[in-house]
Design a protein around this motif. Structure first.
Motif, PDB file in Angstrom:
ATOM      1  N   ALA A 152       2.278   0.320 -11.810  1.00 18.14           N
ATOM      2  CA  ALA A 152       3.245   0.112 -10.728  1.00 18.14           C
ATOM      3  C   ALA A 152       2.663   0.543  -9.394  1.00 18.14           C
ATOM      4  O   ALA A 152       2.792  -0.163  -8.379  1.00 18.14           O
ATOM      5  CB  ALA A 152       4.532   0.876 -11.029  1.00 18.14           C
ATOM      6  N   VAL A 153       2.012   1.707  -9.381  1.00 15.96           N
ATOM      7  CA  VAL A 153       1.416   2.210  -8.140  1.00 15.96           C
ATOM      8  C   VAL A 153       0.243   1.336  -7.712  1.00 15.96           C
ATOM      9  O   VAL A 153       0.106   0.980  -6.532  1.00 15.96           O
ATOM     10  CB  VAL A 153       0.957   3.669  -8.311  1.00 15.96           C
ATOM     11  N   ILE A 154      -0.606   0.966  -8.659  1.00 13.67           N
ATOM     12  CA  ILE A 154      -1.765   0.122  -8.340  1.00 13.67           C
ATOM     13  C   ILE A 154      -1.319  -1.236  -7.798  1.00 13.67           C
ATOM     14  O   ILE A 154      -1.942  -1.800  -6.891  1.00 13.67           O
ATOM     15  CB  ILE A 154      -2.647  -0.049  -9.593  1.00 13.67           C
ATOM     16  N   THR A 155      -0.212  -1.762  -8.325  1.00 13.40           N
ATOM     17  CA  THR A 155       0.306  -3.060  -7.877  1.00 13.40           C
ATOM     18  C   THR A 155       0.810  -3.003  -6.443  1.00 13.40           C
ATOM     19  O   THR A 155       0.576  -3.917  -5.645  1.00 13.40           O
ATOM     20  CB  THR A 155       1.443  -3.523  -8.812  1.00 13.40           C
ATOM     21  N   VAL A 156       1.491  -1.928  -6.105  1.00 16.38           N
ATOM     22  CA  VAL A 156       2.089  -1.807  -4.771  1.00 16.38           C
ATOM     23  C   VAL A 156       1.082  -1.294  -3.743  1.00 16.38           C
ATOM     24  O   VAL A 156       1.255  -1.506  -2.538  1.00 16.38           O
ATOM     25  CB  VAL A 156       3.325  -0.879  -4.833  1.00 16.38           C
ATOM     26  N   ALA A 157       0.007  -0.646  -4.181  1.00 13.54           N
ATOM     27  CA  ALA A 157      -0.945  -0.011  -3.262  1.00 13.54           C
ATOM     28  C   ALA A 157      -1.494  -0.957  -2.189  1.00 13.54           C
ATOM     29  O   ALA A 157      -1.575  -0.556  -1.013  1.00 13.54           O
ATOM     30  CB  ALA A 157      -2.089   0.621  -4.050  1.00 13.54           C
TER      31      ALA A 157
END
Length: 419
Positions: A118-123
């Motif tokens: 989730a974090v990698i996608t939004v980063a």
């Protein structure tokens, strides 16, 4: 021979030490389990039997986690995850940048995307906003990770699946118990915790990412279709008494996502991607099952049951389960491993604790988010790398993430005590 409870703890601490020393977590946990069993008076055959029993207990959770990879892969590879986060950022506008980013990772985590992913996608979107809107990278980073934690306690993620499965609670009910604490946590994160972070620029900020609006992504309705379908299937149990296991519901949501976004031709690639991301978690659970088997076969449960029964009013139970989640997640630097070990090891004292299975599972789950982001785990490095933070910069933000997890835990305890 030393007390079996002490022996089990020595085995656990040995595993922690080995993980910190960069031994692969699975092998560190297995070796700690063997040492704990032998020190506790078991021979090699008995130790292996205890380890096997612990691994056997978490096999259902492993199967559900692997099945969840279908939904995760579909959301990422079809662009549905990017579409969801992009619509949120655009809808809330520049003035609410931090709220938009936190809400983006909350929703992605909430619908079953693993927190790291989730974090990698939004980063990339977050880095673009740092460049274009002149916002603070440290603050937007904690907004991403904190939002993911808020969504994680109300999601069909591996930690929630493991906690509910080990403690005999309905997954949809445990997810529901995390909704109010998760939303409270989001508000505290955005309006209280983020302003505490020094507003300074990072010395290692990555180059500006391309504008995501230029990429072709599915519509909002198509992007939401799969997750909503999966959640509806899971909600049938408490609403209509129809039991749809996550092993069925989560892949079904992935299939709906592929169909709704017209990406069925890429189904093999999407499923392969999801399996790759979930396989690491599944293998890690083999190690957690090993050490949990030794803990369950020690006298720890008897000691805890005695302490809990002496309380008589359930107050001790409200402290045991979140504390177990906090300590085990800190030991393994993993929400999934922490929730699995804590829920599996202490399931035997549920009756003496004075709390229900749903309450216990939700408190373990919330507790596991407090300090699961330490440097000896993958979350620390994967998220820091995605945002271009140096080790020192990433480490400086650990306390603020822990504050978010603590708010979630206290909120869940209060929710359990009142309702």
């Amino acid at each position: 021979m030393i007390n079996s409870a002490l022996a089990a703890l020595i085995g656990l601490f040995l595993a922690i030490f080995l993980i910190i020393k960069k031994v692969h977590p699975v092998y560190g946990l297995m070796l700690g389990a063997v040492v704990g069993g032998l020190l506790g008076g078991l021979n090699l055959t008995e130790t292996l039997a205890a380890i096997t029993s612990g691994v056997k207990d978490i096999v259902p959770a492993v199967l559900r986690i692997l099945a969840a990879g279908v939904l995760t892969g579909a959301l990422i590879k079809t662009g549905a995850a990017a579409s969801l986060s992009g619509h949120i950022v655009k809808g809330l506008g520049k003035k609410n940048t931090y709220l938009a980013i936190a809400l983006s990772t909350l929703i992605l985590s909430c619908v079953g995307v693993f927190v790291d992913i989730a974090v990698i996608t939004v980063a990339p979107i977050a880095l673009m906003l740092v460049s274009k809107n002149n916002v603070s990278l440290p603050r937007i980073f904690v907004a991403m990770t904190g939002g993911a934690k808020c969504g994680n306690i109300m999601s069909p993620n591996p930690n929630t699946i493991a906690a509910s499965d080990n403690l005999g609670a309905g997954l949809s009910q445990v997810m529901g118990a995390g909704v109010v604490p998760g939303l409270i946590g989001l508000a505290v994160l955005v309006f209280v915790i983020l302003p505490l972070i020094p507003d300074k620029k990072s010395g290692s900020i990555l180059h500006s990412e391309p504008d995501r609006e230029e990429e072709k992504v599915p519509s909002l309705a198509a992007s939401l279709s799969g997750p909503v379908f999966a959640i509806i299937l899971l909600a049938l149990r408490p609403v209509a008494g129809i039991v749809i296991d996550p092993f069925i519901a989560l892949p079904a949501g992935g299939i709906v996502t592929l169909l709704a976004t017209r990406n069925w031709k890429n189904a093999r690639e999407s499923v392969g991607y999801g399996l790759e991301k979930m396989s690491g978690v599944a293998v890690l659970l083999i190690g957690t099952g090993a050490i949990a088997g030794i803990i369950k076969n020690s006298s720890i449960n008897d000691i805890l049951a005695s302490l809990l029964s002496s309380g008589g009013d359930g107050v001790n139970g409200l402290l045991l389960y979140p504390l177990a989640g906090i300590l085990m997640a800190a030991a393994t630097a993993s929400t999934t491993a922490g929730a699995t070990i804590a829920s599996s090891s202490f399931a035997g004292v549920l009756g003496a604790s004075g709390v229900t299975a749903v309450e216990a599972a939700s408190m373990v789950n919330a507790g596991a988010t407090v300090i699961d982001h330490l440097p000896h785990g993958s979350f620390f490095h994967a998220t820091g790398g995605a945002a271009g933070l140096s080790f020192r910069e990433r480490l400086a933000l650990v306390p603020y993430e822990a504050l978010t997890g603590l708010v979630l835990t206290l909120g869940t305890i209060a929710w359990s005590a009142v309702f």
